[in-house]
Scaffold this motif. Structure first.
Motif: not given
Lengths: 346, 344
Positions: A176-177, A179-180, A183, A189, A192, B181, B189-190, B193-194, B196-197, B322, B324-325
């Motif tokens: 999660a971290l 991913e954050g 983002l 990507q 990924a 993905t 993708y953006q 990704a958003n 999924m987070a 996000p 979720g994070v």
């Protein structure tokens, strides 16, 4: 009387040196075949004769020779080496913790390395590969340390279920971290590809950096293998046999970190190899880690090499990511194991 | 003696439950007001109240009614939905660590949505309502797979095995997700990704409308089944001894909770740990009786998500973290704490 009972129980669990020898030699031959197949097959098909020539009579003027030397060969070697690393790391973990479900992917090692790499990509873009490896190691250590720490802190100790669950939770947190961060910096990507896992991008340079470490760790694993066998009989037994268990565990953990950390930094987050291979090996050669470790190395190399070959052949010219491909094999296997291990997981 | 004291204890527990719910509800309202104020453009509480009663400027009412309010409503709804899902899963599996995220149900819903996103353009109007249905299909299939794989004749559903199977299935789905993905173009993708987070991305009234029916039907249904959950959490043998059709009831409850999770995940993306923490906090506050536990869990879940969303929006302005994070950062340590304390 006691001895008789013990014999009848351990009969099916004896080590089988002949099987092991066969696996090692047969495996090496299969590896050679796999290497030549893997080198000759790809977006540009190259005849085996040319491959032979490229290896023994390299001519930089010929494009095909260059493809082989610069792209295919490091890829094949990278796959074989990382396969061996993941498998041996898994074998050591399973032996030391007596935990049938231990694997670098499940234990937060991959997530930790991924987290560190995300940090690197975000804050120090363009960091040289040497440093990336270093950080990836640190991340692997962090993830594993956290998971083990939780297991040790708990009252009942490091039960298989607790290890897997704390691995899942730590992985979820680190993911999660990551991913954050990904983002926020828009590097998702790029990462990924790393998460998907693959040996396609392996370079000679990477291998040169990694190989000494890996070789040393493999040697260390072989030296330690006898002690790991003792540990796998249980801590009390091992102590009774005069083993200094704390030292063995520390060394073993270090080896796992080097092997899995190196492999993760080369091919990315490929899970399940360290889970599948040691089990198969134990089934084939018995319970002696002096045999399990070298056989795991050979079988692990074979798995990754042929999985890589298959991932290229499924949908050419696109490649199916290696990590996904192995997960496809690994998940059913994990399910089978968790069903079978009724005694321990109930 | 016991006969006399039991109704009294019952009444006291009920009273305590109502007090707790009132307090949590109050906290939600407070967070609600704070959440209305925070964001890229700050609005004073008095402005918020004025705008609410139709006395604000056009710009203020646009921000409040079209951007913030739907998002907050969605936070509240999914918080309640996910927490109740977790509560039901924990009850029927008799495992305090069950959670739709850990069990891979969110991942299944995510995979379906991802499949959809990768093959259809996002701008079409129909998908908004299709999305919950798709997510639902994904989560339903995943849950069915996990259930079938965990079920063993003569043993039933072993709690630990349920978790193991869920984690493994989750890992497999995750691998498939990554493959998909990689093939997406950067724009999609953006978005993915958003999603999924765990960003609450569908912040407009259409999504509220898409989500509301699921919540409005399934939440009362599950509340109605609270008594049966009480019986089921005693264990299969005792439950069937007490006259419950164990397998049938479990399936019904599982199906409705999976529906709830799927609908929530479709709108919010994979927000993990809410289904774990909401029920735990609730259990600590009002005890194990599902009549009280379920509504309290819904409230604590709502509070958690709305607070996490507010934190995520305000901490790194002008960009957002996000939800979720934020929830994972709060939730994972709590999960680990529970893991250390629990017997496994």
């Amino acid at each position: 009387m006691g001895i008789v009972i013990k014999n009848s129980k351990t009969d099916g669990l004896r080590s089988r040196p002949w099987a092991a020898t066969f696996i090692i030699f047969g495996g090496l031959i299969a590896l050679a075949i796999g290497t030549s197949l893997s080198v000759s097959f790809g977006a540009a098909d190259i005849k085996l004769a040319v491959v032979w020539e490229a290896i023994f009579n390299f001519n930089p003027e010929v494009t095909q020779h260059q493809i082989i030397y610069e792209l295919r060969l490091p890829r094949v070697i990278g796959g074989a080496v990382t396969g061996a690393c993941f498998a041996v790391a898994g074998a050591i973990m399973q032996g030391m913790t007596r935990n049938p479900l231990a694997d670098s992917g499940l234990l937060g090692l991959n997530a930790g390395a991924g987290f560190m790499l995300t940090l690197c990509f975000a804050f120090f873009p363009g960091l040289p590969f040497m440093y990336l490896i270093l950080y990836s190691f640190m991340g692997a250590g962090l993830g594993t340390g956290l998971v083990y720490g939780i297991g040790v802190m708990a009252k009942g100790g490091l039960t298989p279920a607790r290890l897997v669950l704390s691995g899942a939770a730590i992985s979820a947190l680190l993911a999660a971290l990551s991913e954050g961060i990904a983002l926020y910096f828009g590097i998702g990507q790029d990462l990924a590809f790393w998460y998907a896992g693959g040996v396609a991008g392996t370079k000679w340079f990477q291998l040169k950096v990694m190989l000494p470490w890996i070789a040393a760790a493999m040697l260390g694993a072989l030296v330690l293998s006898r002690s790991i066998t003792m540990l796998s009989l249980g801590e009390d037994v091992a102590k009774g046999l005069g083993l200094r268990t704390a030292w063995v565990k520390l060394l073993g953990a270090l080896l796992v970190l080097i092997l899995a950390g190196a492999a993760v930094s080369v091919v990315g987050a490929v899970g399940f190899i360290g889970l599948i291979i040691p089990h198969m090996t134990r089934f084939l050669v018995g319970v002696d880690y002096r045999w399990i470790i070298p056989c795991s190395a050979v079988l692990g190399s074979l798995l990754v090499m042929f999985a890589d070959l298959a991932s290229r052949m499924i949908n050419p010219p696109f490649e199916t990511p290696l990590g996904a491909f192995i997960a496809l094999i690994g998940v059913p296997f994990f399910l089978y194991l968790s069903r079978k291990e009724r005694r321990e997981l109930h | 003696m016991q006969i006399v004291s039991k109704p009294a204890a019952e009444r006291r527990r009920r009273q305590r439950g109502i007090t707790v719910m009132a307090i949590v509800g109050l906290l939600i309202i407070v967070t609600f007001v704070i959440s209305m104020n925070t964001g890229f453009i700050r609005l004073a509480p008095s402005d918020v109240i004025e705008t609410f009663f139709g006395m604000g400027t056009e710009k203020q009412s646009l921000i409040l009614f079209e951007f913030r309010l739907p998002r907050i409503v969605i936070s509240i709804l999914i918080g309640a939905g996910l927490a109740v899902t977790g509560c039901v899963l924990q009850g029927i599996s008799r495992n305090a660590l069950a959670d739709p995220g850990i069990l891979g149900i969110n991942a299944g819903a995510g995979l379906m949505v991802l499949l959809f996103v990768s093959y259809f353009p996002l701008t079409a109007a129909a998908p908004l309502f299709l999305l919950p249905v798709l997510a639902l299909t994904g989560s339903g299939l995943t849950a069915a797979l996990i259930y079938v794989l965990t079920y063993k004749r003569h043993y039933g559903i072993s709690p630990t095995r349920l978790l193991m199977t869920g984690i493994a299935i989750g890992a497999g789905i995750h691998a498939a997700t990554i493959v998909l993905t990689l093939k997406l173009n950067p724009d999609k993708y953006q978005f993915v990704a958003n999603w999924m987070a765990g960003s609450i991305w569908g912040a407009n009234w259409k999504f509220v409308l898409a989500l509301l029916p699921w919540i409005a039907v399934l939440l009362p249904y599950i509340f109605f089944k609270a008594r049966i959950l009480n019986v089921l959490s005693l264990g299969d043998q005792l439950a069937s001894g007490l006259g419950a059709a164990v397998e049938k009831e479990r399936l019904k409850l599982l199906a409705s909770s999976v529906g709830l999770a799927g609908a929530c995940v479709a709108v919010s993306g994979s927000i993990g740990f809410v289904g774990l923490i909401g029920p735990h906090l609730a259990r600590r506050l009002v005890g194990p009786q599902h009549q009280l536990l379920l509504p309290t869990a819904a409230l604590t879940g709502s509070l958690l998500v709305i607070a996490a969303d507010t934190i995520g929006r305000s901490i790194l302005q002008p960009s957002e973290i996000p939800t979720g994070v934020v929830v994972a950062v709060i939730g994972a340590p709590y999960f680990l704490y529970l893991l250390v304390k629990s017997r496994l």
